[in-house]
Motif scaffolding. Structure first.
Motif, PDB file in Angstrom:
ATOM      1  N   UNK A 179     -97.387  45.783 -32.533  1.00 43.99           N
ATOM      2  CA  UNK A 179     -96.264  46.105 -33.411  1.00 43.99           C
ATOM      3  C   UNK A 179     -95.986  47.612 -33.410  1.00 43.99           C
ATOM      4  N   UNK A 180     -97.048  48.413 -33.519  1.00 44.94           N
ATOM      5  CA  UNK A 180     -96.867  49.869 -33.597  1.00 44.94           C
ATOM      6  C   UNK A 180     -96.309  50.434 -32.295  1.00 44.94           C
ATOM      7  N   UNK A 181     -96.732  49.856 -31.154  1.00 44.78           N
ATOM      8  CA  UNK A 181     -96.274  50.358 -29.857  1.00 44.78           C
ATOM      9  C   UNK A 181     -94.947  49.741 -29.436  1.00 44.78           C
ATOM     10  N   UNK A 182     -94.499  48.720 -30.164  1.00 43.86           N
ATOM     11  CA  UNK A 182     -93.260  48.033 -29.817  1.00 43.86           C
ATOM     12  C   UNK A 182     -92.048  48.903 -30.091  1.00 43.86           C
ATOM     13  N   UNK A 183     -90.869  48.449 -29.664  1.00 46.36           N
ATOM     14  CA  UNK A 183     -89.664  49.270 -29.790  1.00 46.36           C
ATOM     15  C   UNK A 183     -89.327  49.636 -31.249  1.00 46.36           C
ATOM     16  N   UNK A 184     -89.812  48.832 -32.214  1.00 48.36           N
ATOM     17  CA  UNK A 184     -89.507  49.132 -33.615  1.00 48.36           C
ATOM     18  C   UNK A 184     -90.648  49.835 -34.328  1.00 48.36           C
ATOM     19  N   UNK A 185     -91.795  50.007 -33.650  1.00 51.55           N
ATOM     20  CA  UNK A 185     -92.952  50.638 -34.277  1.00 51.55           C
ATOM     21  C   UNK A 185     -92.909  52.147 -34.138  1.00 51.55           C
ATOM     22  N   UNK A 194     -88.810  59.359 -23.518  1.00 47.73           N
ATOM     23  CA  UNK A 194     -88.284  58.779 -22.285  1.00 47.73           C
ATOM     24  C   UNK A 194     -89.323  57.994 -21.502  1.00 47.73           C
ATOM     25  N   UNK A 195     -90.417  57.585 -22.183  1.00 50.12           N
ATOM     26  CA  UNK A 195     -91.486  56.873 -21.479  1.00 50.12           C
ATOM     27  C   UNK A 195     -91.379  55.359 -21.620  1.00 50.12           C
ATOM     28  N   UNK A 196     -90.422  54.890 -22.420  1.00 46.72           N
ATOM     29  CA  UNK A 196     -90.352  53.455 -22.672  1.00 46.72           C
ATOM     30  C   UNK A 196     -91.436  53.042 -23.656  1.00 46.72           C
ATOM     31  N   UNK A 197     -91.728  51.742 -23.701  1.00 48.22           N
ATOM     32  CA  UNK A 197     -92.772  51.285 -24.621  1.00 48.22           C
ATOM     33  C   UNK A 197     -94.042  50.943 -23.856  1.00 48.22           C
ATOM     34  N   UNK A 198     -95.175  50.955 -24.571  1.00 47.15           N
ATOM     35  CA  UNK A 198     -96.475  50.823 -23.921  1.00 47.15           C
ATOM     36  C   UNK A 198     -97.001  49.394 -23.698  1.00 47.15           C
ATOM     37  N   UNK A 232    -104.407  53.485 -23.422  1.00 47.69           N
ATOM     38  CA  UNK A 232    -104.290  54.044 -24.780  1.00 47.69           C
ATOM     39  C   UNK A 232    -105.034  53.168 -25.786  1.00 47.69           C
ATOM     40  N   UNK A 233    -104.796  51.849 -25.710  1.00 52.21           N
ATOM     41  CA  UNK A 233    -105.434  50.931 -26.651  1.00 52.21           C
ATOM     42  C   UNK A 233    -106.952  50.954 -26.495  1.00 52.21           C
ATOM     43  N   UNK A 272     -90.285  42.425 -30.704  1.00 51.28           N
ATOM     44  CA  UNK A 272     -89.301  43.211 -29.977  1.00 51.28           C
ATOM     45  C   UNK A 272     -89.791  43.736 -28.637  1.00 51.28           C
ATOM     46  N   UNK A 273     -91.042  43.434 -28.276  1.00 49.19           N
ATOM     47  CA  UNK A 273     -91.583  43.952 -27.025  1.00 49.19           C
ATOM     48  C   UNK A 273     -90.979  43.264 -25.797  1.00 49.19           C
TER      49      UNK A 273
END
Lengths: 230, 286
Positions: A68-74, A84-88, A97-98, B208-209
Motif C-alpha cells: 500500500x505504501x509503495x503503491x501509486x496512492x501511498x 520519475x522512478x515509477x512505483x516499486x 528496498x523491502x 492501485x499497483x
C-alpha cells in the motif's frame, strides 16, 4: 535431482537479491549500530524499537502495508513517482528496498552488540595516538568488531534468502524479477508438484546449514584462541 | 422436596464446574449410594441427548473466492436447520494437502473440479456426493470508477495487469483464455503480475499497483451490482466455465450437518445468494 529452468532462475535471483541486500545493509546498519552503542541520547530507545519492529510484525502484514505504501496512492509511491522512478511493487528494486527493511534488525543488532562489548576505550586510545575518527573506525574499531560484522552479514544474507511473506505480497511472481526460491517452492507445493518442492527445499536447507555451520565453526575456533581469522 | 432441589442445583453446578464442585458432591453422594445412582443416570441421559441430537456440527473447507457467499449461506443455514457450520477459508491446493494429511474437515468446497475428483478417486471423499455448487464468472476490474476496465485493456493503457497464477487458480486459467481470445497474450505478457490466489490478485488492483486485472465477479459484486471501481463482465464464450465442485469427506459419512449443508447448497435459497454475488451465467447489470 532435476531442476527446471525456472528453478535455476529463481536460485540465481535469490542469490543476487541476498548479496545486494547484505551489502546495502552493512553500509546502512553500521552508522545506526554505532550511534546506538555510543549515544547517550534518550532517543536510542525509540530508534532501537523501530529497528526491531520487523522482528515482531508478521512478514505478510509488513508486505501488505509496503504494497500500500509503495503503491501509486501511498506516500512512498508518490515520492518515487515524483522522482520519475515509477512505483516499486513488482520490481527487483522494490524487493531490495523491502528486504533491507525486513532484514535490518538482523544486521544492526549483532554489530551493535559487538560495538557495545568493545566499549569506547580502543577508540579513545587511538585518538590519543593522533588517529582521526574515520581512521580510528577503519583501523581500530572495525578489525576488533569483525566477528560481529561477520555474524551480521551471514544473518542478513540467510534471512533474506528465506524471506517469503513480504516477497509474496509485493512481488507479483514475475520470472527473473521477483520470483525467488521461496515463492517457487510455494508454487510447487500449491500446484501439488511435491517432488520439485522437495528438491528445492532440500537444496535450501543444505545451503543454510553449511553457511551457518561455517559461521559457528569459525566462531568456536576464534573463542579457543585460534588467532585472527578472515 | 427442598433437599432434592438443592441436590439438582449442585449437580448442575458440578456439570458446569466439574473441578470445584465435584469433590463436595462426591463426598455427599458416597454417603447415599442410592441417590448417586439416580444422579449418574440423569447425567448420562443428559449427555446422550446432546449427542444423538437434532443439531450437529460440521467443519467446512471453502475456497477463498467463495468467502462472502459462504458466510451468508452459513448464517441462513444455521437459522433454518439448527445445525452448526464452521467455515475455514484458504486456497484449494493448501486445503487438499491438509485433507490428504488428516485435516478434520467434513466438507470440501473447492475452486475447481480436479481436486474434489482426486479426493474421490483416492478414497478420501464419499463417492457420488460430488457436485458443482457454483459456476464462477470472470470480470476484468479496475479500482478507478472513473474509467472503463475494458477500454484500458483494449486501448493498452496499463502498466500492470494482475491475474491469478494459472498454475494454481482456475480463475487464472480462465484469464489466460480470455487474453488468448482477444489476441492480447503476447502484448500483456511482460506486464503481467500474478497473485497466488484470486484474493491477492484483487489486492494488487485494489491498492492501485495494477491498473486492471482479472478477478472473480463475486469479489466485486454484492446484491447484484458492482461495489466499487469498474468491472467488465467477460462474455462466457471467451473462456471455459469455472466449475467449482463440493464433496462430502470420508469422516463425515454419518454427519447430519454436513449432508444437510450439501443439500442446502443445491437449494433455491442458495441459488438466490449465488446470483447476488455474481455466480452462474445469467444477465447481470453492471
Amino acid at each position: 535431482m532435476h531442476l527446471s529452468d525456472s528453478d535455476l532462475s529463481a536460485i540465481w535471483l535469490t542469490l543476487k537479491l541476498a548479496t545486494l541486500v547484505t551489502l546495502i545493509l552493512l553500509v546502512v546498519a553500521t552508522p545506526i549500530a554505532l550511534w546506538l552503542s555510543r549515544s547517550q541520547s534518550r532517543f536510542t530507545g525509540v530508534v532501537s524499537a523501530v529497528v526491531a519492529l520487523p522482528l515482531v510484525l508478521p512478514p505478510s502484514v509488513l508486505g501488505f502495508y509496503l504494497l500500500i505504501a509503495m503503491g501509486p496512492n501511498g506516500p512512498l509511491g508518490q515520492f518515487t513517482q515524483s522522482l520519475g522512478l515509477g512505483t516499486l511493487p513488482f520490481t527487483f528494486t522494490g524487493l531490495v528496498v523491502a528486504s533491507v527493511i525486513y532484514s535490518l534488525p538482523f544486521v544492526v543488532q549483532p554489530i551493535q552488540n559487538a560495538l557495545t562489548a568493545l566499549g569506547k576505550r580502543p577508540g579513545e586510545v587511538a585518538a590519543t595516538l593522533g588517529a582521526g575518527p574515520i581512521d580510528s573506525f577503519f583501523h581500530v574499531t572495525l578489525p576488533l568488531a569483525k566477528p560481529g560484522f561477520l555474524t551480521a552479514a551471514v544473518l542478513g544474507f540467510t534471512h533474506t534468502v528465506g524471506e517469503f511473506g513480504v516477497v509474496l505480497m509485493i512481488g507479483g511472481n514475475i520470472p527473473d524479477q521477483t520470483r525467488v526460491i521461496s515463492v517457487q517452492i510455494y508454487d510447487h507445493v500449491e500446484a501439488l508438484n511435491y517432488g520439485q518442492a522437495h528438491t528445492l527445499s532440500g537444496l535450501m536447507v543444505a545451503f543454510a546449514f553449511i553457511v551457518l555451520l561455517a559461521l559457528y565453526g569459525l566462531r568456536r575456533r576464534n573463542k579457543q584462541g585460534g588467532g585472527s581469522w578472515l | 422436596m427442598g433437599k432434592k432441589e438443592t441436590l439438582i442445583k449442585k449437580v448442575s453446578v458440578a456439570v458446569r464446574h466439574p473441578l470445584s464442585a465435584g469433590k463436595r458432591l462426591t463426598k455427599r453422594l458416597l454417603k447415599k449410594p442410592g441417590r448417586a445412582a439416580v444422579v449418574l443416570f440423569s447425567l448420562c441421559t443428559g449427555l446422550s441427548l446432546s449427542h444423538a441430537g437434532i443439531a450437529a456440527e460440521a467443519l467446512v473447507a471453502v475456497a477463498s473466492n467463495f468467502t462472502a457467499p459462504a458466510k451468508d449461506l452459513a448464517a441462513m443455514f444455521e437459522k433454518d436447520t439448527g445445525h452448526k457450520i464452521t467455515l475455514s477459508f484458504g486456497s484449494s491446493g493448501k486445503m487438499l494437502a491438509q485433507i490428504v494429511n488428516g485435516a478434520p474437515y467434513d466438507v470440501f468446497m473447492s475452486a475447481d473440479q480436479a481436486k474434489p475428483e482426486k479426493l474421490e478417486h483416492d478414497g478420501l471423499a464419499v463417492k457420488g456426493t460430488r457436485f458443482t455448487y457454483a459456476l464462477g464468472t470472470l470480470a476484468l476490474w479496475t479500482a478507478d470508477s472513473g474509467s472503463s476496465a475494458e477500454a484500458i485493456l483494449r486501448n493498452d493503457q496499463y502498466q500492470h495487469i494482475a491475474i491469478a497464477n494459472p498454475r494454481l487458480a482456475p480463475y487464472g486459467v480462465a484469464a489466460e483464455q480470455v487474453l488468448e481470445h482477444l489476441d492480447l497474450t503476447g502484448s500483456s505478457q511482460p506486464r503481467r503480475v500474478m497473485g497466488e490466489n484470486i484474493t491477492q490478485t484483487w489486492q494488487f488492483i485494489a491498492s492501485g499497483n495494477a491498473e486492471i486485472g482479472f478477478v472473480a465477479l463475486s469479489q466485486v459484486m454484492k446484491d447484484g451490482s458492482i461495489t466499487s471501481g469498474n468491472a467488465w463482465i467477460i462474455p462466457p464464450e471467451y473462456y471455459q466455465p469455472v466449475k467449482q465442485d463440493a464433496v462430502l469427506l470420508k469422516r463425515a459419512v454419518q454427519n447430519d450437518a454436513a449432508t444437510a449443508w450439501l443439500a442446502y447448497l443445491q437449494s433455491e435459497n442458495a441459488a438466490v445468494i449465488l446470483q447476488r454475488y455474481g455466480y452462474g451465467n445469467f444477465p447481470v447489470t453492471p
